[in-house]
Enzyme design. Sequence first.
Site, PDB file in Angstrom:
ATOM      1  N   ASN A   7       1.255   3.903  -3.173  1.00  0.00           N
ATOM      2  CA  ASN A   7       0.979   5.339  -3.026  1.00  0.00           C
ATOM      3  C   ASN A   7       2.092   6.188  -3.645  1.00  0.00           C
ATOM      4  O   ASN A   7       1.821   7.235  -4.246  1.00  0.00           O
ATOM      5  CB  ASN A   7       0.802   5.698  -1.555  1.00  0.00           C
TER       6      ASN A   7
ATOM      7  N   ARG B 213      -9.774   4.289  -6.908  1.00  0.00           N
ATOM      8  CA  ARG B 213      -9.052   4.200  -5.634  1.00  0.00           C
ATOM      9  C   ARG B 213     -10.106   4.224  -4.530  1.00  0.00           C
ATOM     10  O   ARG B 213     -11.054   5.018  -4.590  1.00  0.00           O
ATOM     11  CB  ARG B 213      -8.114   5.392  -5.465  1.00  0.00           C
TER      12      ARG B 213
ATOM     13  N   GLU C 200       0.833  -1.213   0.000  1.00  0.00           N
ATOM     14  CA  GLU C 200       0.000   0.000   0.000  1.00  0.00           C
ATOM     15  C   GLU C 200       0.866   1.262   0.000  1.00  0.00           C
ATOM     16  O   GLU C 200       0.580   2.221  -0.718  1.00  0.00           O
ATOM     17  CB  GLU C 200      -0.936   0.010   1.220  1.00  0.00           C
TER      18      GLU C 200
HETATM   19  N1  LIG Z   1       3.233   9.068  -1.060  1.00  0.00           N
HETATM   20  C1  LIG Z   1       2.218   9.908  -1.298  1.00  0.00           C
HETATM   21  N2  LIG Z   1       2.437  11.070  -1.982  1.00  0.00           N
HETATM   22  C2  LIG Z   1       1.432  11.928  -2.235  1.00  0.00           C
HETATM   23  N3  LIG Z   1       0.148  11.738  -1.846  1.00  0.00           N
HETATM   24  C3  LIG Z   1      -0.115  10.613  -1.159  1.00  0.00           C
HETATM   25  C4  LIG Z   1       0.881   9.642  -0.864  1.00  0.00           C
HETATM   26  N4  LIG Z   1       0.308   8.632  -0.166  1.00  0.00           N
HETATM   27  C5  LIG Z   1      -0.990   8.966  -0.035  1.00  0.00           C
HETATM   28  N5  LIG Z   1      -1.272  10.149  -0.635  1.00  0.00           N
HETATM   29  C6  LIG Z   1      -2.572  10.863  -0.630  1.00  0.00           C
HETATM   30  O1  LIG Z   1      -3.368  10.327   0.420  1.00  0.00           O
HETATM   31  C7  LIG Z   1      -4.621   9.860  -0.104  1.00  0.00           C
HETATM   32  C8  LIG Z   1      -5.074   8.649   0.701  1.00  0.00           C
HETATM   33  O2  LIG Z   1      -4.169   7.556   0.488  1.00  0.00           O
HETATM   34  P1  LIG Z   1      -4.720   6.073   0.653  1.00  0.00           P
HETATM   35  O3  LIG Z   1      -3.631   5.129   0.319  1.00  0.00           O
HETATM   36  O4  LIG Z   1      -5.370   5.944   2.003  1.00  0.00           O
HETATM   37  O5  LIG Z   1      -5.889   5.984  -0.425  1.00  0.00           O
HETATM   38  P2  LIG Z   1      -5.776   5.915  -2.022  1.00  0.00           P
HETATM   39  O6  LIG Z   1      -4.380   5.615  -2.437  1.00  0.00           O
HETATM   40  O7  LIG Z   1      -6.382   7.138  -2.590  1.00  0.00           O
HETATM   41  O8  LIG Z   1      -6.712   4.658  -2.351  1.00  0.00           O
HETATM   42  P3  LIG Z   1      -6.330   3.113  -2.184  1.00  0.00           P
HETATM   43  O9  LIG Z   1      -5.060   3.039  -1.389  1.00  0.00           O
HETATM   44  O10 LIG Z   1      -7.489   2.498  -1.463  1.00  0.00           O
HETATM   45  O11 LIG Z   1      -6.151   2.614  -3.587  1.00  0.00           O
HETATM   46  C9  LIG Z   1      -4.361   9.591  -1.571  1.00  0.00           C
HETATM   47  O12 LIG Z   1      -5.555   9.675  -2.334  1.00  0.00           O
HETATM   48  C10 LIG Z   1      -3.365  10.695  -1.920  1.00  0.00           C
HETATM   49  O13 LIG Z   1      -4.013  11.921  -2.164  1.00  0.00           O
HETATM   50 MG   LIG Z   2      -3.302   4.085  -1.580  1.00  0.00          MG
END
Ligand SMILES: Nc1ncnc2c1ncn2[C@@H]1O[C@H](COP(=O)(O)OP(=O)(O)OP(=O)(O)O)[C@@H](O)[C@H]1O
Ligand SMILES: [Mg+2]
Length: 155
Positions: free
Chosen positions: A56, A111, A52
């Site tokens: 990201n 997502r 995960e």
């Molecule tokens: N490394 C990162 N750099 C920039 N933004 C990030 C990063 N990690 C997370 N985010 C931001 O945080 C939000 C939430 O992250 P999260 O992993 O909980 O959900 P997601 O990636 O949108 O969906 P999913 O992981 O369920 O596919 C993301 O939509 C993104 O905007």
């Molecule tokens: Mg994610």
Amino acid sequence: MKTKDKIINRVTLRFPSLSENERFARLAVSGFVSSLDPALDELSEIKTAVSEAVTNCIVHAYRDTVGEIRMELRLLEGCRLYISISDKGCGISDIDKAREPLFTTAPDEERAGLGFAIMESFTDKLRVRSRPGHGTAVTMLRALRTRKPADETRS
Ligand SMILES: Nc1ncnc2c1ncn2[C@@H]1O[C@H](COP(=O)(O)OP(=O)(O)OP(=O)(O)O)[C@@H](O)[C@H]1O
Ligand SMILES: [Mg+2]
């Protein structure tokens, strides 16, 4: 992690944010803890948490580009695994909001906004630090219900 925690083993990996490296990261953490003979459910949770965080970096941090992901793994005294995954990508402007379950900035890409919630539930401690325009660092700590004490793995 406290600075006085004794480090028994440690690796640092750097790799580009290519989607195939999500699988590499899962295998790398699996290999790192293999000497401890972790239970399968435990290993699966750790690999998922790593996956995960790395995903990201690939899909959010370096959205329209390819950048470097750094992953540091440490085995700490007391069979605890420390994982740090960081990028120098776009950063997160509101970390509390980003950590809320179901919050996503990419709903059009199917997502679910559950990555941080999964990381949180599969680890004992999750810390997110970020600076917009500079990058993000995610650190996780997980105690291993190991069948082999870490010290016994050393020859
Ligand atoms: N490394 C990162 N750099 C920039 N933004 C990030 C990063 N990690 C997370 N985010 C931001 O945080 C939000 C939430 O992250 P999260 O992993 O909980 O959900 P997601 O990636 O949108 O969906 P999913 O992981 O369920 O596919 C993301 O939509 C993104 O905007
Ligand atoms: Mg994610």
